[in-house]
Enzyme design. Structure first.
Site, PDB file in Angstrom:
ATOM      1  CE  LYS A   1      -3.867   3.164   1.089  1.00  0.00           C
ATOM      2  NZ  LYS A   1      -4.391   1.857   1.541  1.00  0.00           N
TER       3      LYS A   1
ATOM      4  CB  SER B   1      -2.553   1.199   4.822  1.00  0.00           C
ATOM      5  OG  SER B   1      -3.291   0.682   3.719  1.00  0.00           O
TER       6      SER B   1
ATOM      7  CB  SER C   1      -6.118  -1.019   4.226  1.00  0.00           C
ATOM      8  OG  SER C   1      -5.061  -1.754   4.772  1.00  0.00           O
TER       9      SER C   1
END
Length: 493
Positions: A79, A154, A178
């Protein structure tokens, strides 16, 4: 078929046995990314040169009989809020468009030491603020199950990359769900460990008391193996914990006899989609048939979790994002008159609408006259929520429930109503407030063919219990590849 359709452990086993080379696996991953990215947009940076260099180095070690771990040579995506020295780390924001970190996050470094090959950085909601990956400055990621829908957020880029078989597993971060919510939306498995289990050094902070790094993969075994690698105390992170029980793969036992599983009645009230309710209760029946004792109970305080979470998270975000001012690093506006004008224009132009909304909310609840009324009250509520979980875990080994009240929404729908987007976190945020571990596993699809995820929550430091329950359930069903991965999964020639 692509090598990326294998699980990480399956691929790692073939690599260590030299049934194929690391270079072949990496070239296949890069081919999958090139062919699928125009449709999915999971990645912000693809490090082809670096991945090939890592592949050569790891292959030499394997050839020498020094296979470091079950993940040696396996491609992984990271990420884009986890720093990697020399690679762009944008956090999905214009503010950090040109930022190249001078250091690497501890979790990523531990994967490297285990021989993992990092192929790139995945898309995310800007500074991890969002539930759809639509707030990214670089455009939204699309759900591989149906590109008209969001992948969640996210960590939507990481989950979509795994579902689309662009890599075998990925790292995400979880502040209020997330990892778990996008795992549910994309039909993959994700773990949020106990707070402090994985070092946050090198993770760009959103809510410092809530953030935690965790793995996303196709199945529970992969997640347990990855978590075993990245979990460790780190002198660079004062909140990281020294644990001696991080042999998480030891919990991969197909046996839940004697386990007590609680289902909060509060999670199955108004607002929960009927298809999700049916799928979750059927999964509970499966665990009961395998020998677990399953019963419903009242958790309480559920309705206060979302407001408490957003007050605390936004307050911490306003402090953490104060450093992005155009002076030290990152974006700086071109035209300004004086220092204060530069601050104002830089932050106005560098941050997106959702980040500004949360920074303003956080600044408000921390301001003089409102601190006691909002922030301190939210902290007291957080303590009460933790007490409610403590009471529940005095009776149950694991708490079972949905990961989200609905399956993935259409692209663009959530941004029209931010408050509704916040409310969609109702089943996940309390886990972060209490610092608990939780895992999301797929349990089927809704009437529209979109994935449904089940969440299993454990007490602090009880990852093994949720891994055991999740693995036992998973053994009753096959992993379901998303239609897009099947259609576009040809191997590199």
């Amino acid at each position: 078929m692509s090598f990326m359709s294998l699980t990480a452990l399956e691929l790692g086993k073939k690599l260590c046995a030299r049934e194929l080379s690391v270079q072949e696996a990496v070239e296949d991953a890069l081919f999958q990314i090139r062919s699928k990215e125009p449709d999915i947009h999971s990645f912000l940076t693809v490090d082809e040169e670096g991945a090939r260099r890592q592949a050569r180095e790891i292959q030499k070690q394997i050839d020498a009989g020094a296979c470091k771990s079950p993940l040696a040579g396996v491609p992984v995506a990271v990420k884009d809020n986890l720093c990697i020295q020399g690679l762009p780390t944008t956090c999905g924001s214009k503010m950090l468009a040109d930022f190249l970190p001078p250091y690497t996050a501890t979790a990523v470094e531990r994967l490297r030491q285990a021989g993992a090959v990092i192929v790139g950085k995945t898309n995310m909601d800007e500074f991890a603020m969002g539930s759809t990956t639509e707030t990214s400055f670089y455009g939204p990621t699309k759900n591989p199950w149906n590109p008209e829908y969001v992948p969640g957020g996210s960590s939507g880029g990481s989950c979509a990359a795994v579902a689309a078989e662009e890599c075998t597993y990925a790292l995400g971060s979880d502040t209020g769900g997330s990892i778990r919510q996008p795992s549910a939306f994309c039909g993959v498995t994700g773990i949020k460990p106990t707070y402090g289990t994985v070092s946050r050094y090198g993770l760009v902070a959103y809510g410092s008391s809530l953030d935690q790094i965790g793995p996303v993969a196709k199945d529970v075994s992969d997640c347990a193996a990855v978590l075993e690698v990245i979990a460790a105390q780190d002198p660079k992170d004062a909140t990281s914990l020294k644990r001696t029980d991080t042999d998480f793969t030891a919990a991969l036992i197909d046996d839940v006899r004697g386990m007590k599983i609680g289902i909060p009645r509060d999670y199955f009230g108004e607002g929960l989609d009927e298809d999700i309710k049916k799928a979750i209760l059927q999964a509970a029946d499966v665990l009961q048939e395998k020998g677990a004792a399953v019963e419903q109970f009242d958790l309480s305080l559920v309705e206060y979790a979302v407001p408490a979470y957003y007050v605390i998270a936004c307050a911490q975000a306003s402090a953490n994002l104060e450093r992005f001012d155009g002076v030290k690093y990152g974006f700086r506006t071109d035209q300004y008159e004086g220092l204060h004008d530069m601050y104002k224009k830089t932050r106005s132009q560098g941050f997106g609408a959702e980040v500004k909304r949360r920074v303003m909310l956080g600044s408000f609840v921390l301001s003089s006259g409102y601190y006691d009324a909002y922030y301190l009250k939210a902290l007291r509520t957080k303590a009460l929520i933790k007490q409610a979980f403590d009471k529940a875990f005095a009776s149950y080994d694991v708490i079972l429930g949905p990961a989200a009240p609905a399956t993935a929404p259409l692209l663009g729908r959530s941004l029209q109503d931010p408050l509704q987007m916040y409310l969609s976190d109702i089943y996940t945020v309390s886990v972060n407030l209490a610092g608990l571990p939780a895992i999301c596993v797929p349990v089927g699809t809704d009437a529209g063919g979109l994935p449904i995820g089940m969440q299993l929550i454990g007490d602090c430091f009880q990852e093994k219990k949720i891994i055991r329950a999740a693995y036992a359930y998973e053994r009753t069903r096959d992993y379901v590849r998303c239609p897009y991965a099947k259609q576009r999964g040809a191997a590199v020639s």
